[in-house]
Scaffold this active site. Structure first.
Site, PDB file in Angstrom:
ATOM      1  N   LYS A 111       0.838  -1.209   0.000  1.00  0.00           N
ATOM      2  CA  LYS A 111       0.000   0.000   0.000  1.00  0.00           C
ATOM      3  C   LYS A 111       0.872   1.257   0.000  1.00  0.00           C
ATOM      4  O   LYS A 111       2.093   1.171   0.218  1.00  0.00           O
ATOM      5  CB  LYS A 111      -0.894  -0.011   1.253  1.00  0.00           C
ATOM      6  CG  LYS A 111      -0.108   0.039   2.567  1.00  0.00           C
ATOM      7  CD  LYS A 111      -1.009  -0.238   3.766  1.00  0.00           C
ATOM      8  CE  LYS A 111      -0.186  -0.238   5.054  1.00  0.00           C
ATOM      9  NZ  LYS A 111      -0.980  -0.701   6.204  1.00  0.00           N
ATOM     10  N   ARG A 159     -10.937   0.189  14.692  1.00  0.00           N
ATOM     11  CA  ARG A 159     -10.987   0.867  13.408  1.00  0.00           C
ATOM     12  C   ARG A 159     -12.084   0.164  12.615  1.00  0.00           C
ATOM     13  O   ARG A 159     -13.242   0.501  12.770  1.00  0.00           O
ATOM     14  CB  ARG A 159      -9.599   0.776  12.750  1.00  0.00           C
ATOM     15  CG  ARG A 159      -9.402   1.664  11.566  1.00  0.00           C
ATOM     16  CD  ARG A 159      -7.930   1.740  11.146  1.00  0.00           C
ATOM     17  NE  ARG A 159      -7.350   0.447  10.760  1.00  0.00           N
ATOM     18  CZ  ARG A 159      -6.075   0.298  10.384  1.00  0.00           C
ATOM     19  NH1 ARG A 159      -5.260   1.328  10.356  1.00  0.00           N
ATOM     20  NH2 ARG A 159      -5.612  -0.891  10.040  1.00  0.00           N
ATOM     21  N   HIS A 204      -6.017  -7.215  13.137  1.00  0.00           N
ATOM     22  CA  HIS A 204      -4.820  -6.361  13.099  1.00  0.00           C
ATOM     23  C   HIS A 204      -4.520  -5.912  14.528  1.00  0.00           C
ATOM     24  O   HIS A 204      -5.426  -5.484  15.236  1.00  0.00           O
ATOM     25  CB  HIS A 204      -5.128  -5.152  12.205  1.00  0.00           C
ATOM     26  CG  HIS A 204      -3.955  -4.272  11.907  1.00  0.00           C
ATOM     27  ND1 HIS A 204      -2.754  -4.736  11.433  1.00  0.00           N
ATOM     28  CD2 HIS A 204      -3.817  -2.918  11.992  1.00  0.00           C
ATOM     29  CE1 HIS A 204      -1.928  -3.719  11.231  1.00  0.00           C
ATOM     30  NE2 HIS A 204      -2.538  -2.605  11.570  1.00  0.00           N
ATOM     31  N   ARG A 222       1.152 -10.895   7.204  1.00  0.00           N
ATOM     32  CA  ARG A 222       0.820  -9.745   6.356  1.00  0.00           C
ATOM     33  C   ARG A 222       1.817  -8.635   6.641  1.00  0.00           C
ATOM     34  O   ARG A 222       1.580  -7.782   7.485  1.00  0.00           O
ATOM     35  CB  ARG A 222      -0.577  -9.288   6.774  1.00  0.00           C
ATOM     36  CG  ARG A 222      -1.565  -9.033   5.698  1.00  0.00           C
ATOM     37  CD  ARG A 222      -2.944  -8.720   6.265  1.00  0.00           C
ATOM     38  NE  ARG A 222      -2.945  -7.963   7.485  1.00  0.00           N
ATOM     39  CZ  ARG A 222      -3.524  -8.360   8.626  1.00  0.00           C
ATOM     40  NH1 ARG A 222      -4.195  -9.473   8.687  1.00  0.00           N
ATOM     41  NH2 ARG A 222      -3.452  -7.609   9.696  1.00  0.00           N
ATOM     42  N   TYR A 229      14.089  31.633   0.947  1.00  0.00           N
ATOM     43  CA  TYR A 229      12.978  32.478   1.396  1.00  0.00           C
ATOM     44  C   TYR A 229      13.145  32.931   2.842  1.00  0.00           C
ATOM     45  O   TYR A 229      13.571  32.149   3.695  1.00  0.00           O
ATOM     46  CB  TYR A 229      11.658  31.696   1.289  1.00  0.00           C
ATOM     47  CG  TYR A 229      11.266  31.346  -0.127  1.00  0.00           C
ATOM     48  CD1 TYR A 229      10.963  32.348  -1.053  1.00  0.00           C
ATOM     49  CD2 TYR A 229      11.208  30.023  -0.543  1.00  0.00           C
ATOM     50  CE1 TYR A 229      10.593  32.026  -2.356  1.00  0.00           C
ATOM     51  CE2 TYR A 229      10.841  29.687  -1.846  1.00  0.00           C
ATOM     52  CZ  TYR A 229      10.537  30.697  -2.745  1.00  0.00           C
ATOM     53  OH  TYR A 229      10.181  30.371  -4.024  1.00  0.00           O
ATOM     54  N   CYS A 233      12.940  24.765  -0.558  1.00  0.00           N
ATOM     55  CA  CYS A 233      11.931  25.291  -1.486  1.00  0.00           C
ATOM     56  C   CYS A 233      11.094  24.128  -2.030  1.00  0.00           C
ATOM     57  O   CYS A 233      11.345  22.968  -1.718  1.00  0.00           O
ATOM     58  CB  CYS A 233      12.592  26.025  -2.650  1.00  0.00           C
ATOM     59  SG  CYS A 233      13.758  27.292  -2.144  1.00  0.00           S
ATOM     60  N   MET A 234      10.133  24.454  -2.858  1.00  0.00           N
ATOM     61  CA  MET A 234       9.248  23.410  -3.381  1.00  0.00           C
ATOM     62  C   MET A 234      10.015  22.358  -4.185  1.00  0.00           C
ATOM     63  O   MET A 234       9.779  21.154  -4.041  1.00  0.00           O
ATOM     64  CB  MET A 234       8.150  24.036  -4.246  1.00  0.00           C
ATOM     65  CG  MET A 234       7.101  23.054  -4.700  1.00  0.00           C
ATOM     66  SD  MET A 234       5.855  23.816  -5.738  1.00  0.00           S
ATOM     67  CE  MET A 234       4.891  24.724  -4.541  1.00  0.00           C
ATOM     68  N   ASP A 235      10.959  22.810  -5.012  1.00  0.00           N
ATOM     69  CA  ASP A 235      11.639  21.885  -5.925  1.00  0.00           C
ATOM     70  C   ASP A 235      13.158  21.899  -5.788  1.00  0.00           C
ATOM     71  O   ASP A 235      13.848  21.196  -6.516  1.00  0.00           O
ATOM     72  CB  ASP A 235      11.288  22.243  -7.374  1.00  0.00           C
ATOM     73  CG  ASP A 235       9.808  22.475  -7.537  1.00  0.00           C
ATOM     74  OD1 ASP A 235       9.056  21.501  -7.422  1.00  0.00           O
ATOM     75  OD2 ASP A 235       9.397  23.643  -7.712  1.00  0.00           O
TER      76      ASP A 235
HETATM   77  C1  LIG Z   1      -0.285  -1.698   6.899  1.00  0.00           C
HETATM   78  C2  LIG Z   1      -0.891  -2.933   7.390  1.00  0.00           C
HETATM   79  C3  LIG Z   1      -0.132  -4.093   7.568  1.00  0.00           C
HETATM   80  C4  LIG Z   1       1.385  -4.106   7.412  1.00  0.00           C
HETATM   81  O1  LIG Z   1       1.957  -3.492   8.550  1.00  0.00           O
HETATM   82  P1  LIG Z   1       3.563  -3.429   8.743  1.00  0.00           P
HETATM   83  O2  LIG Z   1       3.734  -2.911  10.117  1.00  0.00           O
HETATM   84  O3  LIG Z   1       4.050  -2.473   7.710  1.00  0.00           O
HETATM   85  O4  LIG Z   1       4.079  -4.788   8.541  1.00  0.00           O
HETATM   86  C5  LIG Z   1      -0.781  -5.254   7.894  1.00  0.00           C
HETATM   87  N1  LIG Z   1      -2.122  -5.272   8.078  1.00  0.00           N
HETATM   88  C6  LIG Z   1      -2.887  -4.169   7.951  1.00  0.00           C
HETATM   89  C7  LIG Z   1      -4.352  -4.253   8.183  1.00  0.00           C
HETATM   90  C8  LIG Z   1      -2.296  -2.959   7.619  1.00  0.00           C
HETATM   91  O5  LIG Z   1      -3.058  -1.866   7.504  1.00  0.00           O
END
Ligand SMILES: *Cc1c(COP(=O)(O)O)cnc(C)c1O
Length: 370
Positions: free
Chosen positions: A38, A136, A165, A221, A265, A310-312
């Site tokens: 992600k 959540r 999670h 995960r 700036y 700066c921005m860039d």
């Molecule tokens: C981001 C996320 C993970 C991975 O977490 P890490 O700490 O980067 O390994 C696993 N499960 C869920 C639901 C997440 O949102």
């Protein structure tokens, strides 16, 4: 590998490092990996990260938003993808056809998905989300059995997975985390007894995968560890993990500026003597934050960023690096000769966490996978 010769700022992504990290996760956990890519692959580039983890043997990918899964499918990536966050019911037909698994975190969304899938004569694969304390998304473990019973009666859905999670695995709050693992494990056994256990149970992020063996279930995960970065100071990576990202930029101007001149700036920096001032093609629009002090590495030596970023572009003092000339490369994050600016150092300088440091590197910065 695309060539950096003509680039202003870019990331070099070390495919071999990611493959090594995936292999280590496999050997430590002994279960298959869902590699979480992600947020533009934690800043490493969505496609680049996905390519590297698949080359390392990951069988699954996870993203937060279905838009990210769409990009992966459009690039021809065919492995199973799980969307961890919310998906609008408007995507159900697409997801069912493209073998994208959606998160069902309550009855309302499950029913909406079921109706659409049924009407289109499709079967949508879903993973049911259980809330053990993150508060959540997800259903309470106490209501889990009933939730799964109902999901199984929805013929538009195939309940492939069950997941949760842990909010305090990276802070190594063992009491809380072990109790949450227990709650989830208890639900899994209830489901087994009722013959409602989905095929794939998964719970562990990187910290839990490394530090809580009882949280490994059928798959882990992991995101941050895949990229060779530690979940936290109290949940460091084990020996052998390698960071995969080096952020570079180029020196585009070097000039001597007279004493008493303001740089950038709002005159936050004024030269104390005649100083050699360089300009880097790197700015806050690339994700390089404005906090002072900032440093980069040139010829393995530290150069101080002076004046507002700066921005860039940003300016730096080169008095201690007389050999620096226009065209030279600055290492913004990563190793240069004997020194290294790691993600943790930038996170500390910028008062943000390490995840934020890498995932906020802007999409406009080219990613070169080597
Ligand atoms: C981001 C996320 C993970 C991975 O977490 P890490 O700490 O980067 O390994 C696993 N499960 C869920 C639901 C997440 O949102």
């Amino acid at each position: 590998m695309m060539d950096s010769t003509n680039l202003s700022t870019w990331l070099e992504i070390d495919c071999q490092a990611i493959k090594t990290n995936v292999n280590l996760l496999h050997s430590i956990t002994s279960v298959p990996l869902i590699a979480v890519v992600k947020a533009n692959g934690y800043g490493h580039g969505l496609f680049e990260a996905a390519t590297a983890v698949l080359a390392g043997g990951s069988e699954w990918l996870a993203v937060s938003r279905i838009e990210e899964a769409v990009l992966l499918r459009e690039k021809g990536i065919r492995v199973p993808i799980l969307v961890l966050g919310f998906t609008s019911p408007g995507f159900v037909q697409y997801a069912a056809r493209e073998e994208i698994r959606l998160n069902v975190y309550g009855m309302e969304i499950a029913e909406a998905y079921h109706r659409i899938a049924l009407e289109a004569n499709l079967k949508l694969k879903v993973h049911a989300k259980i809330n053990v304390g993150m508060n959540r998304l997800g259903v309470s473990p106490l209501e889990g059995l009933e939730f799964l019973r109902q999901l199984n009666s929805f013929h538009g859905l195939e309940v492939e997975g069950l997941f949760t999670h842990f909010p305090q695995a990276a802070s190594r709050n063992d009491g809380v985390t072990l109790q949450q693992i227990d709650q989830f494990t208890h639900l899994v056994s209830e489901l087994e007894q009722a013959q409602l256990r989905p095929a794939l149970i998964h719970a562990a992020n990187s910290a839990a995968a490394l530090y809580y063996p009882s949280a490994r279930f059928d798959l882990v995960r992991c995101g941050i560890a895949v990229f060779g970065l530690p979940p936290s100071k109290v949940a460091p990576l084990l020996e052998g993990f390698q960071p995969a990202l080096t952020w570079k930029s180029r020196l585009v101007s070097v000039k001597t500026v007279q004493q008493g001149e303001a740089i950038s700036y709002n005159a936050h920096y004024v030269t104390r003597k005649p100083e050699r001032i360089g300009v880097l093609a790197l700015g806050y629009a690339d994700g390089y934050r404005r906090y002072q002090p900032n440093q980069v590495l040139i010829h393995g030596k530290r150069a101080e960023i002076v004046g507002s970023v700066c921005m860039d572009q940003c300016m730096l003092r080169l008095d201690d690096i007389p050999e620096a000339v226009v065209g030279d490369i600055a290492v913004v994050l990563g190793k240069d000769q004997d020194d290294c600016i790691d993600a943790d150092e930038l996170a500390t300088r910028w008062h943000i966490n390490l995840y934020d440091t890498v995932c906020s590197i802007a999409a406009r910065v080219p990613r070169l996978l080597s």
